[in-house]
Design a protein around this motif. Structure first.
Motif, PDB file in Angstrom:
ATOM      1  N   THR A  74       0.654  -1.456   0.037  1.00 44.90           N
ATOM      2  CA  THR A  74       0.075   0.037  -0.686  1.00 44.90           C
ATOM      3  C   THR A  74      -0.007   1.377   0.089  1.00 44.90           C
ATOM      4  OG1 THR A  74      -0.449  -0.113   2.398  1.00 44.90           O
ATOM      5  CG2 THR A  74      -1.949  -0.932   1.010  1.00 44.90           C
ATOM      6  N   GLY A  75       0.360   2.443  -0.560  1.00 48.75           N
ATOM      7  CA  GLY A  75       0.595   3.749  -0.227  1.00 48.75           C
ATOM      8  C   GLY A  75       0.407   4.768   1.002  1.00 48.75           C
ATOM      9  N   ARG A  76      -0.038   5.530  -0.985  1.00 53.40           N
ATOM     10  CA  ARG A  76      -1.153   6.973   0.059  1.00 53.40           C
ATOM     11  C   ARG A  76      -2.283   6.699   0.280  1.00 53.40           C
ATOM     12  NH1 ARG A  76       0.043  10.479  -5.418  1.00 53.40           N
ATOM     13  NH2 ARG A  76      -0.824   8.298  -6.138  1.00 53.40           N
ATOM     14  N   ARG A  77      -2.299   7.722   1.620  1.00 55.45           N
ATOM     15  CA  ARG A  77      -4.005   7.513   1.771  1.00 55.45           C
ATOM     16  C   ARG A  77      -4.913   8.785   1.428  1.00 55.45           C
ATOM     17  NH1 ARG A  77      -5.621   5.161   8.062  1.00 55.45           N
ATOM     18  NH2 ARG A  77      -7.924   6.218   7.640  1.00 55.45           N
ATOM     19  N   GLU A  78      -5.547   8.790   1.627  1.00 55.20           N
ATOM     20  CA  GLU A  78      -6.597   9.988   1.043  1.00 55.20           C
ATOM     21  C   GLU A  78      -7.736   9.643   2.178  1.00 55.20           C
ATOM     22  OE1 GLU A  78      -6.338  13.594   0.182  1.00 55.20           O
ATOM     23  OE2 GLU A  78      -4.543  12.592  -0.207  1.00 55.20           O
ATOM     24  N   GLY A  79      -8.639  10.382   3.282  1.00 55.76           N
ATOM     25  CA  GLY A  79      -9.773   9.416   3.335  1.00 55.76           C
ATOM     26  C   GLY A  79      -9.935   8.719   4.783  1.00 55.76           C
ATOM     27  N   ASP A  80     -10.759   7.708   3.625  1.00 56.13           N
ATOM     28  CA  ASP A  80     -11.868   5.895   3.139  1.00 56.13           C
ATOM     29  C   ASP A  80     -11.165   5.345   2.764  1.00 56.13           C
ATOM     30  OD1 ASP A  80     -13.323   6.946   1.594  1.00 56.13           O
ATOM     31  OD2 ASP A  80     -15.392   6.285   2.499  1.00 56.13           O
ATOM     32  N   ARG A  81     -10.005   5.776   1.451  1.00 53.54           N
ATOM     33  CA  ARG A  81      -9.164   4.943   0.730  1.00 53.54           C
ATOM     34  C   ARG A  81      -8.228   5.082   0.715  1.00 53.54           C
ATOM     35  NH1 ARG A  81     -13.469   3.638  -3.071  1.00 53.54           N
ATOM     36  NH2 ARG A  81     -12.111   2.557  -4.322  1.00 53.54           N
ATOM     37  N   ILE A  82      -7.798   3.953   0.078  1.00 57.02           N
ATOM     38  CA  ILE A  82      -6.242   3.543  -0.141  1.00 57.02           C
ATOM     39  C   ILE A  82      -5.307   2.682  -1.159  1.00 57.02           C
ATOM     40  CG2 ILE A  82      -5.929   1.559   1.342  1.00 57.02           C
ATOM     41  CD1 ILE A  82      -3.687   2.003   3.026  1.00 57.02           C
ATOM     42  N   GLU A  83      -4.359   3.592  -1.088  1.00 53.38           N
ATOM     43  CA  GLU A  83      -3.680   3.229  -2.699  1.00 53.38           C
ATOM     44  C   GLU A  83      -2.757   2.285  -2.691  1.00 53.38           C
ATOM     45  OE1 GLU A  83      -0.047   5.104  -5.560  1.00 53.38           O
ATOM     46  OE2 GLU A  83      -0.382   5.233  -3.478  1.00 53.38           O
ATOM     47  N   VAL A  84      -2.993   0.777  -3.654  1.00 54.76           N
ATOM     48  CA  VAL A  84      -3.008  -0.196  -3.663  1.00 54.76           C
ATOM     49  C   VAL A  84      -1.486  -0.393  -4.674  1.00 54.76           C
ATOM     50  CG1 VAL A  84      -2.842  -2.993  -3.986  1.00 54.76           C
ATOM     51  CG2 VAL A  84      -4.683  -1.750  -2.977  1.00 54.76           C
ATOM     52  N   VAL A  85      -0.129  -0.272  -4.211  1.00 55.60           N
ATOM     53  CA  VAL A  85       0.909   0.410  -5.043  1.00 55.60           C
ATOM     54  C   VAL A  85       1.057  -1.260  -6.190  1.00 55.60           C
ATOM     55  CG1 VAL A  85       3.333   0.498  -5.322  1.00 55.60           C
ATOM     56  CG2 VAL A  85       1.728   1.745  -3.642  1.00 55.60           C
ATOM     57  N   SER A  86       1.525  -2.563  -5.401  1.00 50.51           N
ATOM     58  CA  SER A  86       1.978  -4.018  -5.842  1.00 50.51           C
ATOM     59  C   SER A  86       0.788  -4.466  -5.544  1.00 50.51           C
ATOM     60  CB  SER A  86       2.940  -3.872  -6.129  1.00 50.51           C
ATOM     61  OG  SER A  86       4.054  -3.878  -4.776  1.00 50.51           O
ATOM     62  N   GLY A  87       0.603  -6.086  -6.729  1.00 48.52           N
ATOM     63  CA  GLY A  87       0.319  -7.707  -5.417  1.00 48.52           C
ATOM     64  C   GLY A  87      -1.593  -7.855  -5.819  1.00 48.52           C
ATOM     65  N   MET A  88      -2.203  -6.723  -6.981  1.00 46.89           N
ATOM     66  CA  MET A  88      -3.062  -7.241  -6.870  1.00 46.89           C
ATOM     67  C   MET A  88      -2.909  -6.483  -8.570  1.00 46.89           C
ATOM     68  SD  MET A  88      -6.632  -5.047  -5.211  1.00 46.89           S
ATOM     69  CE  MET A  88      -6.170  -3.468  -6.381  1.00 46.89           C
ATOM     70  N   ASP A  89      -4.105  -7.459  -9.021  1.00 47.07           N
ATOM     71  CA  ASP A  89      -4.978  -6.659 -10.423  1.00 47.07           C
ATOM     72  C   ASP A  89      -6.174  -5.543 -10.906  1.00 47.07           C
ATOM     73  OD1 ASP A  89      -6.074  -7.388 -12.991  1.00 47.07           O
ATOM     74  OD2 ASP A  89      -4.494  -8.270 -13.491  1.00 47.07           O
ATOM     75  N   ALA A  90      -5.330  -5.116 -11.799  1.00 44.74           N
ATOM     76  CA  ALA A  90      -6.557  -4.026 -11.484  1.00 44.74           C
ATOM     77  C   ALA A  90      -7.637  -4.465 -12.459  1.00 44.74           C
ATOM     78  CB  ALA A  90      -5.832  -2.988 -12.909  1.00 44.74           C
ATOM     79  N   ALA A  91      -8.607  -4.925 -12.604  1.00 42.24           N
ATOM     80  CA  ALA A  91      -9.002  -5.331 -12.644  1.00 42.24           C
ATOM     81  C   ALA A  91     -10.021  -7.348 -11.468  1.00 42.24           C
ATOM     82  CB  ALA A  91      -9.766  -6.553 -13.969  1.00 42.24           C
ATOM     83  N   ALA A  92      -9.444  -7.293 -10.577  1.00 48.15           N
ATOM     84  CA  ALA A  92      -9.960  -7.456  -9.736  1.00 48.15           C
ATOM     85  C   ALA A  92     -10.987  -7.310  -8.870  1.00 48.15           C
ATOM     86  CB  ALA A  92      -8.436  -7.998  -8.785  1.00 48.15           C
ATOM     87  N   GLN A  93     -11.515  -8.154  -8.218  1.00 47.26           N
ATOM     88  CA  GLN A  93     -12.736  -7.777  -7.134  1.00 47.26           C
ATOM     89  C   GLN A  93     -12.507  -8.634  -6.200  1.00 47.26           C
ATOM     90  OE1 GLN A  93     -16.991  -8.844  -9.085  1.00 47.26           O
ATOM     91  NE2 GLN A  93     -15.866  -8.481 -11.069  1.00 47.26           N
ATOM     92  N   VAL A  94     -12.416  -7.870  -5.298  1.00 44.32           N
ATOM     93  CA  VAL A  94     -12.186  -8.083  -3.740  1.00 44.32           C
ATOM     94  C   VAL A  94     -13.682  -7.720  -2.572  1.00 44.32           C
ATOM     95  CG1 VAL A  94      -9.659  -7.809  -4.138  1.00 44.32           C
ATOM     96  CG2 VAL A  94     -11.325  -5.892  -3.288  1.00 44.32           C
TER      97      VAL A  94
END
Length: 387
Positions: free
Chosen positions: A338-358
């Motif tokens: 993970t990387g940056r955080r803004e409000g109630d969301r967080i950046e995922v830098v690596s490890g997950m496909d952009a089209a993934a459903q989590v």
């Protein structure tokens, strides 16, 4: 000893048990055959074959956004300018200290008083000396006028007339010297009142009441105008991303966050560290205090970010995970960075496909291979929409 023959009831129970065994086996075969025949028409849900569902969940897709580029750094909070307050005259006793540490003062405010008794006596003496010099000048000027009236008559020699002229000039110089000395004493009298040169906050007090101070001895220190700065250091490779007036967010040792403004980027690099110092101006009414060591980020433009809700993130053993769900309804943990955080969301830098459903939330209650029920709803589509 003769064994007793089995009773009639015992023989009947044995016979019934022997008759039921093949019947039960036959019914079981029929049941299996019926299930096999029905599978050609509709398959039951996989989760029913594997066990009950552990959790009902919504799925979300990562969102692509433009987030501020954050440059992290650490540094000390110091006074914007520190003012040393000292008396301009020496050899006098410190009579009174009017302010204490932490006091907010205004320009021209009296901070300390020096004893001025001896200077007042000297002032009166010098006033008398000025008066005496003025009288001497008047006498010399009168003699010079008379000598010039008699200059053409021959009653006085040229030498005597020149002597009167020089005496008058000397008396005038003596008067000017006496006046200058009087002004010097008056200036020293004014300097017995130690004044604040600007608005600020008293950060230290070193004067001792009753001590005889010398000129230039430190009595107080002021944080000028109450302004403080955060001065972090940053790598030379990041300097191109910085410019004055960019926003900074500083986290104080207490955990509170204050906002600052980049005032200037240091014009030179440190010869020992190869890093440049930044000067970030903080609000005077913030909770930041000079001497604190703080961490923070500078917001330098924007850059793309792949983000998820914070609720989708699960922390275990010091690592970050998200859960995906396969077609069979089983949850699988994926380690992400993970990387940056803004409000109630967080950046995922690596490890997950952009089209993934989590899994949107509740991942903390899941484990690898847990059965889940996916709830139908607009969560996936809504989360995928750009903000």
């Amino acid at each position: 000893m003769m064994r007793e023959a089995p009773s009639l009831s015992s023989r009947m129970l044995v016979a019934i048990a022997a008759w039921r065994a093949p019947v039960v086996a036959f019914v079981s075969v029929l049941g299996v055959a019926g299930c096999t025949s029905g599978s050609d028409q509709a398959s039951p849900p996989a989760q029913a074959a594997s066990g009950p569902s552990a959790l009902s969940v919504n799925l979300v897709r990562p969102r692509s956004e433009q987030w501020p580029r954050q440059l992290k750094s650490t540094g000390q909070i110091v006074a914007w300018q520190e003012v040393v307050i000292s008396p301009e005259t020496g050899g006098l006793r410190l009579k009174e200290l009017k302010v204490d540490i932490g006091a907010k003062v205004r320009r021209g405010q009296v901070l300390a008083l020096l004893a001025d008794d001896s200077l007042r006596v000297d002032h009166r003496k010098q006033e008398a000396a000025v008066l005496q010099a003025r009288i001497s000048l008047e006498q010399a000027a009168s003699d010079l006028r008379r000598s010039r009236l008699a200059e053409g008559s021959g009653a006085l020699s040229a030498q005597k007339i020149e002597e009167y002229r020089l005496t008058a000039a000397s008396a005038e110089a003596s008067l000017e010297s006496a006046r200058a000395e009087l002004q010097s004493i008056e200036l020293k009298l004014a300097q017995t009142r130690v004044l604040a040169p600007d608005d600020g906050i008293v950060s230290s007090k070193s004067g001792v009441l009753g001590s005889v101070v010398s000129a230039g001895a430190e009595l107080f220190r002021l944080v000028r105008q109450g302004r403080v700065e955060w001065r972090p250091e940053i790598d030379s490779g990041q300097l191109a991303l910085l410019s004055p007036n960019q926003t900074a967010r500083i986290t104080l040792p207490s955990g509170q966050t204050v906002t600052g403004r980049l005032r200037v980027v240091g014009p030179t690099m440190s010869s020992s560290t190869g890093r440049a110092t930044l000067y970030v101006e903080l609000s005077p009414d913030s909770l930041a205090r000079a001497g604190m060591f703080a961490t923070g980020v500078l917001l330098a433009g924007t850059q793309p970010a792949t983000t998820l809700p914070l609720s989708a993130l699960v922390m275990r053993d010091g690592r970050s995970y998200v859960y995906t769900v396969d077609s069979g309804g089983q949850a699988h943990a994926i380690a992400v960075a993970t990387g940056r955080r803004e409000g109630d969301r967080i950046e995922v830098v690596s490890g997950m496909d952009a089209a993934a459903q989590v899994v949107a939330s509740g991942g903390a209650f899941l484990s690898e291979g847990s059965k889940v029920t996916v709830l139908a709803g607009p969560a996936v589509a809504a989360s995928g929409a750009a903000r």
